[in-house]
Design an enzyme around this catalytic site. Sequence first.
Site, PDB file in Angstrom:
ATOM      1  N   LYS A 168      -7.403   8.011  -1.399  1.00  0.00           N
ATOM      2  CA  LYS A 168      -8.718   8.421  -0.875  1.00  0.00           C
ATOM      3  C   LYS A 168      -9.270   9.648  -1.603  1.00  0.00           C
ATOM      4  O   LYS A 168      -9.590  10.665  -0.992  1.00  0.00           O
ATOM      5  CB  LYS A 168      -8.635   8.687   0.624  1.00  0.00           C
ATOM      6  CG  LYS A 168      -8.148   7.513   1.460  1.00  0.00           C
ATOM      7  CD  LYS A 168      -8.129   7.880   2.942  1.00  0.00           C
ATOM      8  CE  LYS A 168      -7.613   6.735   3.800  1.00  0.00           C
ATOM      9  NZ  LYS A 168      -6.150   6.519   3.638  1.00  0.00           N
ATOM     10  N   PHE A 169      -9.432   9.540  -2.903  1.00  0.00           N
ATOM     11  CA  PHE A 169      -9.922  10.673  -3.691  1.00  0.00           C
ATOM     12  C   PHE A 169     -11.297  11.133  -3.202  1.00  0.00           C
ATOM     13  O   PHE A 169     -12.199  10.325  -2.965  1.00  0.00           O
ATOM     14  CB  PHE A 169     -10.007  10.297  -5.171  1.00  0.00           C
ATOM     15  CG  PHE A 169      -8.687   9.954  -5.794  1.00  0.00           C
ATOM     16  CD1 PHE A 169      -7.605  10.816  -5.694  1.00  0.00           C
ATOM     17  CD2 PHE A 169      -8.523   8.762  -6.489  1.00  0.00           C
ATOM     18  CE1 PHE A 169      -6.385  10.508  -6.275  1.00  0.00           C
ATOM     19  CE2 PHE A 169      -7.310   8.440  -7.082  1.00  0.00           C
ATOM     20  CZ  PHE A 169      -6.238   9.319  -6.970  1.00  0.00           C
ATOM     21  N   ARG A 196      -3.455  -5.863  13.781  1.00  0.00           N
ATOM     22  CA  ARG A 196      -2.216  -5.997  14.540  1.00  0.00           C
ATOM     23  C   ARG A 196      -2.087  -7.426  15.056  1.00  0.00           C
ATOM     24  O   ARG A 196      -2.991  -7.907  15.754  1.00  0.00           O
ATOM     25  CB  ARG A 196      -2.210  -5.047  15.744  1.00  0.00           C
ATOM     26  CG  ARG A 196      -2.212  -3.564  15.392  1.00  0.00           C
ATOM     27  CD  ARG A 196      -0.834  -3.129  14.899  1.00  0.00           C
ATOM     28  NE  ARG A 196      -0.756  -1.692  14.739  1.00  0.00           N
ATOM     29  CZ  ARG A 196      -1.143  -1.017  13.667  1.00  0.00           C
ATOM     30  NH1 ARG A 196      -1.668  -1.675  12.645  1.00  0.00           N
ATOM     31  NH2 ARG A 196      -1.007   0.290  13.589  1.00  0.00           N
ATOM     32  N   LYS A 229       0.840  -1.195   0.000  1.00  0.00           N
ATOM     33  CA  LYS A 229       0.000   0.000   0.000  1.00  0.00           C
ATOM     34  C   LYS A 229       0.872   1.241   0.000  1.00  0.00           C
ATOM     35  O   LYS A 229       1.760   1.386   0.841  1.00  0.00           O
ATOM     36  CB  LYS A 229      -0.925   0.018   1.219  1.00  0.00           C
ATOM     37  CG  LYS A 229      -1.861   1.233   1.253  1.00  0.00           C
ATOM     38  CD  LYS A 229      -2.843   1.144   2.403  1.00  0.00           C
ATOM     39  CE  LYS A 229      -2.243   1.590   3.725  1.00  0.00           C
ATOM     40  NZ  LYS A 229      -1.984   3.062   3.758  1.00  0.00           N
ATOM     41  N   ASP A 255      -3.459   4.210  -2.129  1.00  0.00           N
ATOM     42  CA  ASP A 255      -4.364   4.657  -1.065  1.00  0.00           C
ATOM     43  C   ASP A 255      -4.355   6.185  -0.978  1.00  0.00           C
ATOM     44  O   ASP A 255      -3.769   6.762  -0.069  1.00  0.00           O
ATOM     45  CB  ASP A 255      -3.915   4.028   0.257  1.00  0.00           C
ATOM     46  CG  ASP A 255      -4.777   4.431   1.432  1.00  0.00           C
ATOM     47  OD1 ASP A 255      -5.952   4.779   1.217  1.00  0.00           O
ATOM     48  OD2 ASP A 255      -4.265   4.395   2.574  1.00  0.00           O
ATOM     49  N   ASP A 285     -13.601  14.558  -4.276  1.00  0.00           N
ATOM     50  CA  ASP A 285     -13.702  15.827  -4.992  1.00  0.00           C
ATOM     51  C   ASP A 285     -14.979  15.778  -5.829  1.00  0.00           C
ATOM     52  O   ASP A 285     -15.782  14.858  -5.692  1.00  0.00           O
ATOM     53  CB  ASP A 285     -12.449  16.031  -5.858  1.00  0.00           C
ATOM     54  CG  ASP A 285     -12.052  17.493  -5.994  1.00  0.00           C
ATOM     55  OD1 ASP A 285     -12.937  18.308  -6.341  1.00  0.00           O
ATOM     56  OD2 ASP A 285     -10.876  17.819  -5.769  1.00  0.00           O
ATOM     57  N   ILE A 286     -15.141  16.742  -6.728  1.00  0.00           N
ATOM     58  CA  ILE A 286     -16.298  16.699  -7.611  1.00  0.00           C
ATOM     59  C   ILE A 286     -16.175  15.478  -8.530  1.00  0.00           C
ATOM     60  O   ILE A 286     -15.070  14.994  -8.784  1.00  0.00           O
ATOM     61  CB  ILE A 286     -16.432  18.002  -8.418  1.00  0.00           C
ATOM     62  CG1 ILE A 286     -15.213  18.200  -9.328  1.00  0.00           C
ATOM     63  CG2 ILE A 286     -16.626  19.202  -7.491  1.00  0.00           C
ATOM     64  CD1 ILE A 286     -15.363  19.383 -10.279  1.00  0.00           C
TER      65      ILE A 286
END
Length: 247
Positions: free
Chosen positions: A73-74, A192, A44, A71, A76-77
Amino acid sequence: MKNENLQQKNQTVSSPIVVALDYASQDAALSFVDRIDPQDCRLKVGKEMFTLFGPQFVQTLQQRGFDVFLDLKFHDIPNTVAHAVAAAADLGVWMVNVHASGGSRMMAAAKDALVPFGKDAPLLIAVTVLTSMDEEDLRGLGITVSPAEQAERLAVLTHNSGLDGVVCSAHEAQRLKQVCGQAFKLITPGIRPAGSDVGDQRRIMTPIQAQQAGVDYMVIGRPITQSSDPAQTLCDIRASLLNGIAS
């Protein structure tokens, strides 16, 4: 559309482990990567490393045989997110994510942007509730339901928007499989091995607990990246998952 010079995605990786890279130095990151086997995990790459090292770093990992979860994390419009997701697909990543809170139009636009990539399209998933957040954090945002309830709302929205799955806490996994179906992929940070420092993750589980809850891919960072023998740590976690014994 995908860059023809990129190594083809590794289609034989069966491990559910995704190692979260968290390095300020590219050399340190690659030194770690060269100590592990791409058959044992995927990698990642998050905001910090992508900002520091750019798309070339992702390509370098792919050239070493690793599938990459981008990763970023978009959020937006719809048009902007669609173009960003298409750019990630063109880079050849295995998985990319958006924020479910961006809404159904944004997520649908992102999904549509991947249609031209066909079978080479990455998995497209959405973030529900960050694993660092608890009820007090949600109340500060004006959300009065529990993290589990909010995660379920956003997961259903994601499923209805046609995406492949969500990032969620392992504590929500069993319920989300019931609501969204077994084919809906669940990707879980905050994993974990028993005895590890919990760090800044509040809602955590061990790998075997996550597997039993229905998690498809588990993101593990420091317990592997800070291990004196990361390859052995990976093997131990995989063995525990195969044998059903808590690691």
